[in-house]
Design a protein around this motif. Structure first.
Motif, short mmCIF file in Angstrom:
data_model
loop_
_atom_site.label_atom_id
_atom_site.label_comp_id
_atom_site.label_asym_id
_atom_site.label_seq_id
_atom_site.Cartn_x
_atom_site.Cartn_y
_atom_site.Cartn_z
N THR A 39 0.83 -1.20 0.00
CA THR A 39 0.00 0.00 0.00
C THR A 39 0.87 1.25 0.00
OG1 THR A 39 -0.12 -0.01 2.43
CG2 THR A 39 -1.90 -1.11 1.23
N HIS A 40 0.27 2.34 -0.49
CA HIS A 40 0.90 3.66 -0.41
C HIS A 40 -0.12 4.64 0.15
CE1 HIS A 40 -1.37 4.45 -4.00
NE2 HIS A 40 -0.57 3.79 -4.82
N ALA A 41 0.08 5.91 -0.06
CA ALA A 41 -0.77 6.92 0.58
C ALA A 41 -2.24 6.79 0.22
CB ALA A 41 -0.27 8.32 0.21
N TYR A 42 -2.54 6.24 -0.96
CA TYR A 42 -3.92 6.20 -1.43
C TYR A 42 -4.51 4.79 -1.48
CZ TYR A 42 -2.56 10.90 -2.69
OH TYR A 42 -2.09 12.20 -2.63
N GLY A 43 -3.79 3.83 -0.89
CA GLY A 43 -4.32 2.47 -0.88
C GLY A 43 -3.42 1.49 -1.62
N PRO A 44 -3.98 0.51 -2.33
CA PRO A 44 -3.19 -0.51 -3.03
C PRO A 44 -2.20 0.10 -4.00
CG PRO A 44 -5.50 -1.14 -2.95
CD PRO A 44 -5.43 0.26 -2.44
N ALA A 45 -1.00 -0.50 -4.04
CA ALA A 45 0.11 0.09 -4.80
C ALA A 45 0.31 -0.53 -6.18
CB ALA A 45 1.40 -0.06 -3.99
N GLY A 46 -0.72 -1.17 -6.70
CA GLY A 46 -0.57 -1.82 -8.00
C GLY A 46 -0.29 -0.88 -9.15
N ASN A 47 -0.51 0.41 -8.97
CA ASN A 47 -0.27 1.38 -10.05
C ASN A 47 1.18 1.83 -10.14
OD1 ASN A 47 -0.52 2.81 -7.56
ND2 ASN A 47 -0.89 4.71 -8.66
N ILE A 48 2.00 1.51 -9.15
CA ILE A 48 3.36 2.05 -9.10
C ILE A 48 4.23 1.55 -10.26
CG2 ILE A 48 5.48 2.15 -7.75
CD1 ILE A 48 3.21 3.97 -6.76
N PRO A 49 4.27 0.25 -10.59
CA PRO A 49 5.10 -0.16 -11.74
C PRO A 49 4.72 0.57 -13.03
CG PRO A 49 4.43 -2.07 -10.47
CD PRO A 49 3.65 -0.91 -9.93
N GLY A 50 3.42 0.81 -13.24
CA GLY A 50 2.99 1.51 -14.44
C GLY A 50 3.47 2.95 -14.46
N LEU A 51 3.51 3.59 -13.31
CA LEU A 51 4.03 4.96 -13.24
C LEU A 51 5.51 4.99 -13.60
CD1 LEU A 51 2.26 6.36 -10.05
CD2 LEU A 51 1.92 7.11 -12.41
N PHE A 52 6.30 4.09 -13.01
CA PHE A 52 7.73 4.06 -13.34
C PHE A 52 7.94 3.78 -14.83
CE2 PHE A 52 8.68 3.25 -8.72
CZ PHE A 52 9.54 4.33 -8.56
N ALA A 53 7.08 2.96 -15.41
CA ALA A 53 7.21 2.62 -16.84
C ALA A 53 6.96 3.81 -17.74
CB ALA A 53 6.25 1.48 -17.19
N CYS A 54 6.30 4.85 -17.22
CA CYS A 54 6.01 6.04 -18.02
C CYS A 54 7.16 7.04 -18.06
CB CYS A 54 4.76 6.74 -17.48
SG CYS A 54 3.22 5.85 -17.77
N LEU A 55 8.19 6.83 -17.26
CA LEU A 55 9.33 7.75 -17.25
C LEU A 55 10.13 7.61 -18.54
CD1 LEU A 55 10.56 7.35 -13.57
CD2 LEU A 55 9.47 9.37 -14.57
N GLY A 56 10.80 8.69 -18.91
CA GLY A 56 11.64 8.67 -20.09
C GLY A 56 10.94 9.10 -21.36
N ARG A 57 9.78 9.70 -21.24
CA ARG A 57 9.01 10.09 -22.42
C ARG A 57 8.98 11.60 -22.64
NH1 ARG A 57 3.79 5.93 -21.83
NH2 ARG A 57 5.06 4.04 -21.54
N GLY A 58 9.88 12.31 -21.97
CA GLY A 58 9.94 13.76 -22.12
C GLY A 58 9.87 14.45 -20.78
N ARG A 59 10.49 15.61 -20.70
CA ARG A 59 10.61 16.31 -19.43
C ARG A 59 9.26 16.65 -18.81
NH1 ARG A 59 14.70 21.28 -19.11
NH2 ARG A 59 16.07 19.50 -19.56
N GLU A 60 8.34 17.15 -19.61
CA GLU A 60 7.04 17.56 -19.07
C GLU A 60 6.28 16.37 -18.53
OE1 GLU A 60 2.95 19.88 -20.47
OE2 GLU A 60 4.78 20.00 -21.68
N GLN A 61 6.23 15.28 -19.30
CA GLN A 61 5.51 14.11 -18.83
C GLN A 61 6.21 13.49 -17.63
OE1 GLN A 61 4.42 11.26 -21.82
NE2 GLN A 61 3.73 9.74 -20.35
N ASP A 62 7.54 13.46 -17.66
CA ASP A 62 8.28 12.91 -16.52
C ASP A 62 7.99 13.69 -15.25
OD1 ASP A 62 9.37 11.00 -18.14
OD2 ASP A 62 11.46 11.51 -17.73
N SER A 63 7.87 15.02 -15.38
CA SER A 63 7.57 15.84 -14.21
C SER A 63 6.22 15.45 -13.60
CB SER A 63 7.56 17.33 -14.60
OG SER A 63 7.23 18.13 -13.50
N GLU A 64 5.26 15.17 -14.44
CA GLU A 64 3.94 14.76 -13.96
C GLU A 64 4.01 13.38 -13.30
OE1 GLU A 64 1.33 14.93 -17.28
OE2 GLU A 64 1.43 17.11 -17.49
N VAL A 65 4.81 12.48 -13.88
CA VAL A 65 4.95 11.14 -13.31
C VAL A 65 5.61 11.22 -11.94
CG1 VAL A 65 6.05 8.89 -13.58
CG2 VAL A 65 5.01 10.00 -15.56
N TRP A 66 6.68 11.99 -11.84
CA TRP A 66 7.35 12.13 -10.54
C TRP A 66 6.41 12.74 -9.51
CZ3 TRP A 66 11.21 9.39 -9.13
CH2 TRP A 66 12.22 9.03 -10.02
#
Length: 247
Positions: A12-39
């Motif tokens: 779990t994380h701050a909002y409950g089940p953490a199943g979304n975390i791998p997908g968030l990390f997978a979105c990194l590397g697609r540009g500075r603006e998008q990376d900023s949103e992912v972080w």
């Protein structure tokens, strides 16, 4: 435990089940603006308002991969997040994640060396990361006041609420918030003589001075100096009180 080995559905994380975390990390590397949103999403979930969770520790292998260039993402962002997580780790978690911590430390030191001289906040945050990976207690979490130019403390003698302030507003201890209250009682601060600093205080001051971080170096002399309570006139070591209240 590697990042792929983590059973995110059981974490779990701050909002409950953490199943979304791998997908968030997978979105990194697609540009500075998008990376900023992912972080931003990762920080909100894994380090919400400075709190950490089981999922936060499980993310350390992925953060180490990013820091070392084995996965997409900005190394400094990975170091900053990992530093906050590791600073909160107990001895068992530090041992469990010893490999990742050992990999993160040299990257944190390299990032620290590249901070611009006018970026006191960036320097202090990365300095805290270095200290966290080294296992230095208290100051891996309690240095922000150095660039914020203020520590909010209670007098150790009379328990009066104090603001120990140094920098653009002046240098004093006030009984109450000097910004929102009209003319609160004030008393003197006594900064430490840099030549007399020892131990971690001397090391931190030397690192700041040699990095050209003059604001940080000066702030450290007040942190490791003494303050006077304007209510009871007790004089006390500022760093000792910070450690007692926040360490």
């Amino acid at each position: 435990m590697t990042a792929s080995a983590a059973d995110w559905s059981q974490l779990t994380h701050a909002y409950g089940p953490a199943g979304n975390i791998p997908g968030l990390f997978a979105c990194l590397g697609r540009g500075r603006e998008q990376d900023s949103e992912v972080w931003s999403d990762l920080w909100s979930a894994l380090c919400h308002q400075g709190s950490v969770y089981e999922a936060s520790y499980a993310a350390l292998p992925q953060l180490a991969d990013i820091a070392r260039g084995r996965a997409p993402g900005e190394p400094a962002d990975a170091v900053l997040m990992a530093g906050l997580i590791v600073a909160a780790a107990d001895a068992d978690r530090r041992e469990r994640h010893g490999v990742e911590i050992a990999e993160l430390l040299p990257v944190a030191r390299a990032c620290l060396a590249q901070v611009p001289k006018d970026d006191a906040a960036g320097f202090v945050y990365l300095l805290q990361c270095v200290l966290a990976f080294e296992g230095v207690p208290v100051w891996s979490e309690c240095l922000e006041g150095v660039f914020q130019e203020e520590y909010e403390l209670d007098c150790p003698e009379c328990a009066a609420g104090l603001f120990v302030t140094f920098g653009s507003y002046g240098c004093f201890a006030s009984a109450g918030d000097h910004v929102t209250e009209e003319d609160p009682a004030k008393a003197a601060l006594y900064p430490a003589d840099p030549a007399g600093l020892t131990g971690v205080a001397r090391r931190l001051h030397t690192m700041a001075r040699e990095s050209g971080q003059q604001k940080v170096a000066e702030g450290l002399t007040y942190l490791f100096g003494r303050a006077t309570c304007p209510e009871c006139e007790c004089t006390f070591p500022v760093a000792e009180r910070v450690a007692q209240m926040y360490g």
